[in-house]
Scaffold this active site. Structure first.
Site: not given
Ligand code: 9MR
Length: 563
Positions: A165, A489, A532, A541
């Site tokens: 993101d 992602h 993938d 991601e």
């Molecule tokens: O790494 C984060 C993971 O531990 C959480 O379970 C998840 C859901 O809240 O979010 C992950 O972090 C994401 C973040 O909230 C937004 N940017 C992408 C991150 C990686 O997926």
């Protein structure tokens, strides 16, 4: 001569050190136990071995067999072949075998840089126009105050995109930036000669620190100078679509709520940066001093506001607009307090910061919301700065760290992939690749203390996991290996019109949570829950807090191999 590569042979798709352990895993039990290593250029057999007896994988109910060819120490390019003729991907045995991965993984951060154009001379086919200047960021209602009303605008440029993101989050920047600073503190000599071809490569600051500075300078702007409080994140109200490049993504951006976790993360990182940057006064005038001031002020704010948690749903009940991007909402900030206090103590030696530090609880493998172990690392490293009442704290931290390291390497010989990673299903969380990399750092820190070979080997086994010796058969690092994710992602990779994903990025890895509900997950086995596909934000991601421990691991094993 590279032919008929069989995906059931799982191994580090890059290679091995001449003196290091060398293991491949056959993901299906084979009828004939003989295996050989072939010279990939002329096909000659250079080594013969026998597969180990089957090992049960409790996570999937499948069985594996180990091919151990550690005895082969001659440099070269090889393939493993089974008696039935199937062959592995090619791999190399040579000194400096992970140097390219190490450079690539750090360059991954360059590609995540925000508020700047990436010229082709540094970014190749992934060159792009500048986006997200973040010079006019709105103060969200949750962060408004008499000094900073809602219509107030701040300038907060730079930093790295957090992940796939386009937002930036202080909490996640904390562990990421600290991991890279710690790499420099642990291996300064190696890092001074580690060139990654970035715009700053010719200046008098090591590239690793130049990269850190890109994010550190942003982090400093997230402090409100009026009170020392730190905004939790800088974000669009909701995620952008997947197919939009930064220069087209121009929706309004906000800094949102000041939180204790953000203040303590900034305090810890800025305090560590103050001592790491201290020798660079001439190149970076005033920066180390500013960092220490910021750290002290953020700490003082957290003392006044000890439990200001980030609760996004609650926030949206009271303030507009709704914010629905990543929360990084840690409910327990005691470990952040220990970490910030430790870094402040080590950079100032002031007794006031010793009081909150304790290592009575078991340490855990670090993650964005578990950071006490980062404090332990710094105490281990900085023996000279640890005096008086801090000495018993350091001793306790060492004991706890060695206990954790011993737990990680126990029973390695019975594990289906012979990796530290995957001892239990609990290792396979969202971002499991970072669990593997951070486990390896625990072991490397333990190794630095007592030079026990099993710790260094355990770290190498987890690097092998990340580069292909795992239940999915993927190398999780884009651009490295024969089979790596092509559809991460990642908006920057999805929207750029380039077929290849941006290289050097670590995919999250198996996550049985499957929160994205994407089609195509191959099974329910925790170690296989990976797909993938760009829709899979829960398994495929990338994120800066996952890439940083990969950089640490790859650089550290390279540095240690040269000592
Ligand atoms: O790494 C984060 C993971 O531990 C959480 O379970 C998840 C859901 O809240 O979010 C992950 O972090 C994401 C973040 O909230 C937004 N940017 C992408 C991150 C990686 O997926």
């Amino acid at each position: 001569l590279i032919q008929a590569q069989n995906q059931s042979i799982r191994l580090n798709q890059i290679g091995f050190y001449p003196q290091g352990p060398k293991i491949a895993v056959i993901a299906q039990v084979n009828r004939q136990n003989a295996f050989s290593i072939l010279d990939a250029v002329n096909g000659d057999t250079v080594y013969r071995g026998t597969l180990g007896s089957p090992r049960n994988n409790p996570l999937s109910g499948k069985s594996t067999q180990i091919a151990d060819f550690s005895g082969l120490q001659k440099s070269g390019k090889y393939q493993l072949a089974l008696a039935d003729g199937t062959r592995s991907y090619p791999f190399e045995i040579k000194p400096l075998v992970h140097r390219a991965v190490a450079i690539g993984a750090l360059r991954g951060f360059y590609f995540q840089r925000m508020s700047t154009a990436l010229p082709a001379s540094f970014a190749g086919s992934w060159a792009r126009a500048t986006g997200h200047p973040d010079t006019k960021v709105l103060v969200h209602a949750s962060a408004a105050s008499s000094q900073r009303p809602v219509d107030f605008v701040i300038s907060s440029p730079g930093g790295w995109y957090d992940a796939g993101d386009y937002n930036k989050y202080i909490v996640n920047s904390g562990i990421t930036t600290a991991t890279l600073l710690s790499l420099y503190e642990d291996f300064p000599q190696y890092c001074r000669n580690f060139n990654t071809n970035i715009p700053e490569s010719k200046n008098q600051v090591p590239d690793l620190l130049d990269e850190v500075l890109w994010n550190l300078r942003w982090m400093l702007t997230m402090q409100d100078p009026n009170d020392g409080g730190v905004y939790h994140k800088l974000t669009n109200p909701s995620f952008d679509p997947m197919d939009i490049m930064p220069d087209q993504a121009t929706k309004p951006r906000y800094v949102v709520q000041k939180t204790t976790a953000a203040a303590l993360n900034l305090a810890a990182v800025a305090a560590q940066a103050a001592r790491v940057l201290h020798p660079f006064q001439q190149q970076l005038p005033g920066l180390a001093d500013s960092c220490l001031l910021v750290a002290r002020k953020a700490w003082a704010w957290a003392v006044q506001n000890p439990k200001m948690l980030y609760e996004q749903n609650e926030l949206n009940k009271s303030f507009d607009p709704d914010i629905v991007t990543g929360a990084y909402g840690d409910r327990n900030v005691e470990d952040e307090r220990i970490w910030a206090a430790t870094e402040l103590y080590l950079s100032t030696q002031e007794a006031q910061y010793l009081t909150p530090i304790q290592f009575n609880n078991d340490l855990s493998v670090p993650s964005w919301n578990q950071v006490a172990t980062l404090a332990a690392y710094s105490l281990l490293r900085l023996k000279k700065q640890t005096t008086g009442a801090a000495i018993p704290l350091r001793e306790r931290a060492i004991a706890q760290l060695l206990k954790l390291a011993d737990q990680l390497v126990a029973d390695l010989d019975s594990r289906p992939y012979h990796t530290v990673m995957g001892k239990t299903a609990r290792d396979f969380v969202w971002g499991s690749s970072a669990v593997a990399a951070n486990q390896a750092i625990v072991l490397l820190q333990a190794y630095r203390l007592n030079k026990k070979g099993e710790y260094l080997q355990g770290a190498l086994h987890n690097l092998d996991y990340l580069l292909g010796r795992n239940a999915t058969g993927f190398s999780f690092v884009t651009g490295f290996g024969s089979k790596y994710p092509l559809h991460i992602h990642h908006r920057l990779s999805e929207a750029d019109g380039v077929v290849e994903p941006i290289p050097g990025l670590l995919s999250g890895g198996p996550n049985p949570g499957k929160q994205d509900k994407c089609p195509g997950y191959p099974s329910d086995a925790p170690d296989e829950c990976f797909v993938d596909d760009a829709c899979s934000y829960a398994s495929n991601e990338i994120a800066i807090n996952w890439n940083a421990p990969l950089v640490y691991l790859a650089v550290a094993v390279e540095a240690l191999a040269q000592q």
